[in-house]
Design a protein around this motif. Structure first.
Motif, PDB file in Angstrom:
ATOM      1  N   ALA A  10       0.758  -1.273  -0.065  1.00 55.20           N
ATOM      2  CA  ALA A  10      -0.022  -0.157  -0.212  1.00 55.20           C
ATOM      3  C   ALA A  10       0.842   1.157  -0.109  1.00 55.20           C
ATOM      4  O   ALA A  10       0.550   2.268  -0.779  1.00 55.20           O
ATOM      5  CB  ALA A  10      -1.002   0.106   1.267  1.00 55.20           C
ATOM      6  N   LEU A  11       1.919   1.074   0.984  1.00 58.49           N
ATOM      7  CA  LEU A  11       2.826   2.453   0.983  1.00 58.49           C
ATOM      8  C   LEU A  11       3.710   2.343  -0.360  1.00 58.49           C
ATOM      9  O   LEU A  11       3.973   3.700  -0.899  1.00 58.49           O
ATOM     10  CB  LEU A  11       3.734   2.381   1.890  1.00 58.49           C
ATOM     11  CG  LEU A  11       3.188   2.480   3.350  1.00 58.49           C
ATOM     12  CD1 LEU A  11       4.308   2.230   4.440  1.00 58.49           C
ATOM     13  CD2 LEU A  11       2.700   3.705   3.773  1.00 58.49           C
ATOM     14  N   THR A  12       4.039   1.478  -1.175  1.00 57.18           N
ATOM     15  CA  THR A  12       4.548   1.612  -2.325  1.00 57.18           C
ATOM     16  C   THR A  12       3.764   2.199  -3.494  1.00 57.18           C
ATOM     17  O   THR A  12       4.279   2.957  -4.241  1.00 57.18           O
ATOM     18  CB  THR A  12       4.770   0.047  -2.705  1.00 57.18           C
ATOM     19  OG1 THR A  12       5.971  -0.482  -1.765  1.00 57.18           O
ATOM     20  CG2 THR A  12       5.722   0.214  -4.038  1.00 57.18           C
ATOM     21  N   TYR A  13       2.515   1.640  -3.184  1.00 58.96           N
ATOM     22  CA  TYR A  13       1.636   2.456  -4.403  1.00 58.96           C
ATOM     23  C   TYR A  13       1.271   3.620  -4.143  1.00 58.96           C
ATOM     24  O   TYR A  13       1.365   4.564  -5.084  1.00 58.96           O
ATOM     25  CB  TYR A  13       0.370   1.777  -4.389  1.00 58.96           C
ATOM     26  CG  TYR A  13       0.227   0.378  -5.257  1.00 58.96           C
ATOM     27  CD1 TYR A  13      -0.422   0.169  -6.692  1.00 58.96           C
ATOM     28  CD2 TYR A  13       0.569  -0.897  -4.795  1.00 58.96           C
ATOM     29  CE1 TYR A  13      -0.492  -0.480  -7.488  1.00 58.96           C
ATOM     30  CE2 TYR A  13       0.492  -2.054  -5.564  1.00 58.96           C
ATOM     31  CZ  TYR A  13      -0.254  -1.947  -7.118  1.00 58.96           C
ATOM     32  OH  TYR A  13      -0.012  -2.909  -7.689  1.00 58.96           O
ATOM     33  N   ALA A  14       1.171   4.084  -2.789  1.00 56.47           N
ATOM     34  CA  ALA A  14       0.991   5.562  -2.639  1.00 56.47           C
ATOM     35  C   ALA A  14       2.557   6.387  -3.019  1.00 56.47           C
ATOM     36  O   ALA A  14       2.282   7.616  -3.632  1.00 56.47           O
ATOM     37  CB  ALA A  14       0.884   5.617  -0.877  1.00 56.47           C
ATOM     38  N   LEU A  15       3.462   5.565  -2.747  1.00 55.65           N
ATOM     39  CA  LEU A  15       4.620   6.473  -3.157  1.00 55.65           C
ATOM     40  C   LEU A  15       5.003   6.475  -4.587  1.00 55.65           C
ATOM     41  O   LEU A  15       5.421   7.677  -4.988  1.00 55.65           O
ATOM     42  CB  LEU A  15       6.176   5.587  -2.509  1.00 55.65           C
ATOM     43  CG  LEU A  15       7.263   6.178  -2.578  1.00 55.65           C
ATOM     44  CD1 LEU A  15       7.406   7.570  -2.087  1.00 55.65           C
ATOM     45  CD2 LEU A  15       8.410   5.344  -2.158  1.00 55.65           C
ATOM     46  N   VAL A  16       4.626   5.691  -5.337  1.00 58.96           N
ATOM     47  CA  VAL A  16       4.869   5.757  -6.808  1.00 58.96           C
ATOM     48  C   VAL A  16       3.747   6.894  -7.340  1.00 58.96           C
ATOM     49  O   VAL A  16       3.986   7.607  -8.384  1.00 58.96           O
ATOM     50  CB  VAL A  16       4.345   4.246  -7.378  1.00 58.96           C
ATOM     51  CG1 VAL A  16       4.215   4.359  -8.913  1.00 58.96           C
ATOM     52  CG2 VAL A  16       5.374   3.311  -6.957  1.00 58.96           C
ATOM     53  N   ALA A  17       2.453   6.860  -6.556  1.00 56.39           N
ATOM     54  CA  ALA A  17       1.464   7.710  -7.243  1.00 56.39           C
ATOM     55  C   ALA A  17       1.822   9.289  -6.798  1.00 56.39           C
ATOM     56  O   ALA A  17       2.151  10.161  -7.687  1.00 56.39           O
ATOM     57  CB  ALA A  17       0.208   7.685  -6.402  1.00 56.39           C
ATOM     58  N   ILE A  18       2.690   9.381  -5.513  1.00 57.41           N
ATOM     59  CA  ILE A  18       3.210  10.701  -5.268  1.00 57.41           C
ATOM     60  C   ILE A  18       4.311  11.129  -6.169  1.00 57.41           C
ATOM     61  O   ILE A  18       4.223  12.290  -6.706  1.00 57.41           O
ATOM     62  CB  ILE A  18       3.485  10.548  -3.825  1.00 57.41           C
ATOM     63  CG1 ILE A  18       2.413  10.590  -2.771  1.00 57.41           C
ATOM     64  CG2 ILE A  18       4.433  11.980  -3.431  1.00 57.41           C
ATOM     65  CD1 ILE A  18       3.055  10.370  -1.441  1.00 57.41           C
ATOM     66  N   ILE A  19       5.284  10.152  -6.522  1.00 54.07           N
ATOM     67  CA  ILE A  19       6.233  10.412  -7.288  1.00 54.07           C
ATOM     68  C   ILE A  19       5.844  10.972  -8.555  1.00 54.07           C
ATOM     69  O   ILE A  19       6.274  11.773  -9.333  1.00 54.07           O
ATOM     70  CB  ILE A  19       7.348   9.340  -7.365  1.00 54.07           C
ATOM     71  CG1 ILE A  19       8.200   9.288  -6.317  1.00 54.07           C
ATOM     72  CG2 ILE A  19       8.328   9.584  -8.368  1.00 54.07           C
ATOM     73  CD1 ILE A  19       8.954   7.997  -5.878  1.00 54.07           C
ATOM     74  N   SER A  20       4.982  10.117  -9.039  1.00 52.97           N
ATOM     75  CA  SER A  20       4.199  10.273 -10.386  1.00 52.97           C
ATOM     76  C   SER A  20       3.454  11.551 -10.688  1.00 52.97           C
ATOM     77  O   SER A  20       3.801  12.415 -11.482  1.00 52.97           O
ATOM     78  CB  SER A  20       3.206   9.070 -10.967  1.00 52.97           C
ATOM     79  OG  SER A  20       3.924   7.796 -10.896  1.00 52.97           O
ATOM     80  N   ILE A  21       2.812  11.885  -9.638  1.00 53.01           N
ATOM     81  CA  ILE A  21       2.162  13.267  -9.450  1.00 53.01           C
ATOM     82  C   ILE A  21       3.217  14.574  -9.629  1.00 53.01           C
ATOM     83  O   ILE A  21       3.045  15.307 -10.134  1.00 53.01           O
ATOM     84  CB  ILE A  21       1.070  13.165  -8.380  1.00 53.01           C
ATOM     85  CG1 ILE A  21       0.010  12.142  -8.470  1.00 53.01           C
ATOM     86  CG2 ILE A  21       0.704  14.511  -8.250  1.00 53.01           C
ATOM     87  CD1 ILE A  21      -0.501  11.966  -7.372  1.00 53.01           C
ATOM     88  N   LEU A  22       4.304  14.180  -8.697  1.00 55.12           N
ATOM     89  CA  LEU A  22       5.112  15.249  -8.728  1.00 55.12           C
ATOM     90  C   LEU A  22       5.780  15.398  -9.817  1.00 55.12           C
ATOM     91  O   LEU A  22       6.128  16.968 -10.327  1.00 55.12           O
ATOM     92  CB  LEU A  22       6.047  15.247  -7.400  1.00 55.12           C
ATOM     93  CG  LEU A  22       5.567  15.072  -6.058  1.00 55.12           C
ATOM     94  CD1 LEU A  22       6.679  14.585  -5.238  1.00 55.12           C
ATOM     95  CD2 LEU A  22       5.141  16.481  -5.718  1.00 55.12           C
ATOM     96  N   MET A  23       6.267  14.423 -10.641  1.00 53.39           N
ATOM     97  CA  MET A  23       7.009  14.402 -12.127  1.00 53.39           C
ATOM     98  C   MET A  23       6.058  15.222 -12.917  1.00 53.39           C
ATOM     99  O   MET A  23       6.346  15.748 -13.849  1.00 53.39           O
ATOM    100  CB  MET A  23       7.266  13.318 -12.347  1.00 53.39           C
ATOM    101  CG  MET A  23       8.523  12.619 -11.419  1.00 53.39           C
ATOM    102  SD  MET A  23       9.235  11.074 -11.989  1.00 53.39           S
ATOM    103  CE  MET A  23       9.899  11.347 -13.768  1.00 53.39           C
TER     104      MET A  23
END
Length: 463
Positions: A10-23
Motif C-alpha cells: 500500500a505504501l509502495t503504491y502511494a509512493l509511486v503515485a506521489i512521485i508520478s504526480i510530482l513528476m
C-alpha cells in the motif's frame, strides 16, 4: 520494525503515485511555463505593434492628431500594463501616460513587479521601454515609446490561470493518490492473502500437520507455483511419514519373527522340553542368519547411499555378464516352468561389475518370484547415443498403480502378507536404485496389474 506485506505494498503504491504526480506536475509546469513565456513575449510584441498601428490611425489627413482618441487609447493601454508616450517628428509630446497619471503608472509597475517576484524572485525582470515609428500613408508622423515590465509579465488574469491550473493539478494529484492507496490495498490483499495462507500451511507442516492443503488459487504465476509447491511438499512429507511408520513396523516385524522363533526354541531347550538336537540347532542358526542378512542389507544400503562410496569401475561386456547370470538361474526357471530369453548383442559399459550384477540378479529374482507357471521373462539389451538400456519384462501379476510410486522405498513390499515364499525384507529394489544412481544412471518401472512388469535400467556409456 517489521511491517506486513499489505502495508508495504500500500505504501509502495502511494509512493509511486506521489512521485508520478510530482513528476507530472513538475514537467507540466516547466513545459507550460516555457510555452507561456514564449507566448507572452510574442503576444507583447504583437500588442505593441497593434498599438502603434492604432495610434497612426489617429492622425488625420489635415495633419492633426485626434487627442481625445489618443488619450482613450493611452488610458486603455495603461490598464493593460503599458505606459505609452507619443511624440511628433519635432519631438513634441502629443500624449504621455506618466504626465496623465504618474501615480497610476508607478502603482501599476509595482503591482506587476510584485506578481512576477512571487514566481521568479528579484531576477524576474525590470521596467523597459521600446520605441516604435508611427507612419501614415508611408510617411513618418512621429514616435511611440511603450514602457512595460519586461522581458515579459503576467497580468492578473494570467496569474489567476496559473493558480487555477496548479489547484487543478493538486486536486487531480490528491484524487490519484486516493485511488492509488485504494488500489494498493486491494492488490496487497490479493497478494498477501494467499501468501499468508501459504505461511500458515508451512507452519502447520512444521508442526507435523500435513493434511491442511491450500485450495485457493492465485492469478499470479509465482504465487500459484508457491501454493502448488507447498501442497506437493505437504503431500510428500505425509507420504514419507506413512513410509517411516510402515518401515518401523516392517523392521519390527522382520526382526520379531526370527527373534521370537529363536527365543521359543531356546526356552524350550533350556526348560528341558526339547533336547538340543542338530535339527533344532540348525533351525536357530537359520533364524540368526536371517537376522544377519537383514542387518547386512541395511548396512549395504547405508553404504550405497553414502556420498563417500567409491565404485570399482571397469570396462566389460554387459551382454556376457547377463548371459552368465541367466545361466545361474536356469534351473530355478525350469523348475517353475517359466521361459526366460535374452535379446541383444555385445555392449561395452564402464561400471562396477559386482554392483551391476547385484542389480540384475535382484530384478531377475523378482521376475522369478512373481511370474506364474508358463509365464515369460524377457531381457533386452539395447543402446542410445549416450546410454546402455537394459529392460527386464515379465508376464507376472504386475503392480497396482497405488503401489508403483513406492516400490523403491525401504521395506516397501507389494505383498503385504510378508509371505516368505515371495520375498525378503523389501530392501532389494532400494539397493538396486541406489547402485544405479551412484553410476549416474536411472532405473524406472512400468506395470499393469495382472499383465506384467517392465524394469528399465539406463547406464551411461561414458568412460
Amino acid at each position: 520494525m517489521k511491517s506486513s506485506l499489505k502495508t508495504k505494498l500500500a505504501l509502495t503504491y502511494a509512493l509511486v503515485a506521489i512521485i508520478s504526480i510530482l513528476m507530472i506536475s513538475l514537467m507540466t509546469n516547466v513545459f507550460l511555463e516555457k510555452q507561456f513565456k514564449e507566448y507572452t513575449i510574442e503576444n507583447q510584441e504583437n500588442k505593441n505593434k497593434e498599438l502603434a498601428d492604432l495610434i497612426s490611425k489617429q492622425y488625420s489627413d489635415n495633419e492633426n492628431w485626434n487627442y481625445k482618441s489618443i488619450e482613450s487609447i493611452g488610458i486603455n493601454a495603461l490598464e493593460q500594463g503599458l505606459i505609452i508616450k507619443l511624440s511628433d517628428n519635432s519631438g513634441k509630446v502629443i500624449w504621455d501616460a506618466a504626465t496623465h497619471n504618474n501615480g497610476l503608472c508607478k502603482q501599476m509597475i509595482d503591482h506587476i513587479e510584485n506578481n512576477m517576484t512571487k514566481y521568479y524572485g528579484n531576477s524576474s525582470g525590470k521596467y523597459e521601454e521600446k520605441l516604435y515609428t508611427v507612419h501614415n500613408n508611408n510617411n513618418k508622423i512621429g514616435n511611440l515609446q511603450i514602457g512595460y515590465y519586461g522581458p515579459f509579465y503576467y497580468s492578473d488574469n494570467d496569474i489567476e490561470f496559473i493558480n487555477t491550473l496548479n489547484k487543478l493539478l493538486l486536486g487531480v494529484g490528491m484524487l490519484a493518490l486516493f485511488f492509488a492507496v485504494l488500489l494498493g490495498l486491494f492488490m496487497a490483499k490479493m497478494l498477501s492473502n494467499p501468501i499468508s495462507r501459504v505461511v500458515k500451511a508451512a507452519q502447520n507442516i512444521a508442526n507435523g500437520f500435513y493434511n491442511n492443503k491450500i485450495t485457493e488459487k492465485s492469478e499470479t504465476a509465482e504465487i500459484d507455483l508457491l501454493i502448488s509447491t507447498i501442497n506437493n511438499l505437504a503431500e510428500t512429507l505425509e507420504n514419507q511419514k506413512n513410509l517411516r511408520k510402515r518401515m518401523s513396523a516392517d523392521i519390527a516385524h522382520e526382526l520379531r519373527t526370527p527373534l521370537a522363533t529363536l527365543q521359543s526354541h531356546l526356552e524350550a531347550m533350556i526348560d528341558g522340553i526339547w533336547k538340543p538336537s542338530t535339527e533344532r540347532l540348525e533351525s536357530c542358526h537359520e533364524e540368526s542368519l536371517r537376522i544377519n542378512r537383514l542387518i547386512g542389507d541395511l548396512e549395504n544400503l547405508a553404504e550405497y547411499e553414502s556420498e563417500n562410496y567409491k565404485l570399482s569401475k571397469v570396462k566389460y561386456d554387459i551382454y556376457d555378464q547377463i548371459k552368465k547370470i541367466i545361466y545361474n538361474f536356469q534351473a530355478d526357471f525350469k523348475n517353475k516352468g517359466i521361459n526366460i530369453n535374452l535379446n541383444g548383442k555385445r555392449e561395452i559399459v564402464f561400471a562396477d561389475k559386482d554392483k551391476i550384477s547385484q542389480v540384475i540378479i535382484n530384478l531377475i529374482s523378482n521376475s522369478l518370484k512373481y511370474t506364474p507357471k508358463d509365464g515369460n521373462v524377457e531381457i533386452i539389451i539395447d543402446k542410445s547415443d549416450k546410454e546402455i538400456i537394459i529392460k527386464i519384462k515379465d508376464t507376472g501379476r504386475g503392480i497396482s498403480s497405488e503401489d508403483l510410486p513406492y516400490i523403491f522405498e525401504r521395506f516397501y513390499r507389494v505383498d503385504k502378507s510378508r509371505n516368505r515364499l515371495t520375498g525378503g525384507a523389501g530392501i532389494g529394489l532400494t539397493i538396486a536404485k541406489a547402485i544405479v544412481n551412484f553410476h549416474k544412471g536411472n532405473i524406472a518401472v512400468k506395470s499393469n496389474l495382472g499383465k506384467g512388469t517392465e524394469f528399465t535400467v539406463l547406464l551411461p556409456k561414458g568412460i
